[in-house]
Design a protein around this motif. Sequence first.
Motif, mmCIF file in Angstrom:
data_model
loop_
_atom_site.group_PDB
_atom_site.id
_atom_site.type_symbol
_atom_site.label_atom_id
_atom_site.label_comp_id
_atom_site.label_asym_id
_atom_site.label_seq_id
_atom_site.Cartn_x
_atom_site.Cartn_y
_atom_site.Cartn_z
ATOM 1 N N SER A 120 22.770 18.149 -33.699
ATOM 2 C CA SER A 120 23.664 18.912 -33.570
ATOM 3 C C SER A 120 24.192 19.680 -34.928
ATOM 4 N N ASN A 121 24.544 18.903 -35.679
ATOM 5 C CA ASN A 121 24.976 19.121 -37.034
ATOM 6 C C ASN A 121 23.891 19.985 -37.762
ATOM 7 N N THR A 123 21.468 21.992 -36.474
ATOM 8 C CA THR A 123 21.384 23.194 -35.797
ATOM 9 C C THR A 123 22.408 24.092 -35.360
ATOM 10 N N GLY A 124 23.686 23.468 -35.327
ATOM 11 C CA GLY A 124 24.809 24.091 -34.742
ATOM 12 C C GLY A 124 24.875 24.082 -33.399
ATOM 13 N N GLU A 126 25.147 22.680 -29.352
ATOM 14 C CA GLU A 126 25.711 21.503 -28.592
ATOM 15 C C GLU A 126 24.644 21.176 -27.462
ATOM 16 N N GLN A 271 17.835 27.408 -43.734
ATOM 17 C CA GLN A 271 18.959 27.348 -42.819
ATOM 18 C C GLN A 271 19.191 28.839 -42.286
ATOM 19 N N GLN A 275 18.829 29.555 -38.092
ATOM 20 C CA GLN A 275 20.099 30.165 -37.413
ATOM 21 C C GLN A 275 19.723 31.413 -36.764
ATOM 22 N N GLN A 279 20.084 31.276 -32.694
ATOM 23 C CA GLN A 279 20.915 32.709 -32.236
ATOM 24 C C GLN A 279 19.943 33.281 -31.050
#
Length: 389
Positions: A120-121, A123-124, A126, A271, A275, A279
């Motif tokens: 989670s850290n 990829t961001g 949850e 990164q 992202q 998204q």
Amino acid sequence: MRRVVPFLVLFLLLGLIWWAYPLLQPLLRYGTLPRNLERPLTVLVLGVAPEYKYYHQRAPENFRGLSDVNLLVRFDPSSKRVAVLSIPRDVYVPIPGYGWYIINHANKFGGPDLAKQVVSNLTGVEIDAYLAVSVEAIRNGVDALGGVTVCVEKPMKYKDTAAKLDIDLEPGCQLLNGAQAEGYLRFRHDALGDIGRIQRQQNFFHALKQQILTPSGLLRLPQAIASVEQNIRTDLTREQIAGLMGFAIQQPQLVSLLTPGRFGQGWEVDQAELQKVVQRYFVNSSNTAKATLEDLQGREAVVLYAAPQETAAIEMRHRLRELGLRVLLREVESVPPRSEVLANGASELAEVLGEVIGLPPRISGEAALYADLTVRIGADFANISRKSQ
């Protein structure tokens, strides 16, 4: 005729009971039946390597070994899609309380809860739940399905006495049994290392989906599910499992992705590109981007082909250059399993190119590294070309 009908109904009912009986134990354990998946569900799937108590002696399975397979999976009912992001085991990450390690140590240090936190850290995203799978699940599940037809791209030979792993595969499309499938999925002794293994895993996922949807696969599916149930640990709730069962019945689209990056100290994640993938497939999955032929200008494409398809590959290079793409030909050892356009994330580019050249697009981490688009020239290319004309 009226007398025959009750016997026919009884026969069909007995057949249904015989088909579903292997699912009885899992259903009793989880106490649920299929239902609608109401909202997106994100699950971390960990393929846990076996641990050894003594030399050559495998320790009892506790699902706390190194996670050599790390998949972030989003089940999205709104887009009717399953997005699978493969995270290479050699990605260096900060593991809370332990410092910098490659990501497969997170499960060993702190179990699936720590692994969920670390992913989670990175990829961001949850994460709602985890699913840990031991290597025995591969053998048991594939054998229960009667094997899976996979196109092996090159010779694979490796022997590890300690791990009881004896890989001996020749190139070509073939029906793999459980032991052979495990070898195919775990082999990483080539130039691409773990990245090549991930690409083979994604090829296998696609082949497995095709196998399950065959009449034989559907007939054997309950036995396959029952055979791997003992090789799985999860914190999914009964309601979540019921939702996933109902979602699977809808035959959602499968999208497989490789974490963007490049070779360096392990696999160094890009990164910014990660992202974009997050998204598109894990946050705003309802967004349907569109592309035009102008968007292909200056993009890099790789044409993959085997020696028998060289003429077709050269013709394809000429066609792609006319569209404004920069093209590289790359010969592979065996004929690709099918002709298609691959992209690791940019679905709109694959779709517009596929429409122009008459090949089906697919989103997969099997695409050539560092290229925007990959065109595979398979044995079916001549037939597809004739249909598109």
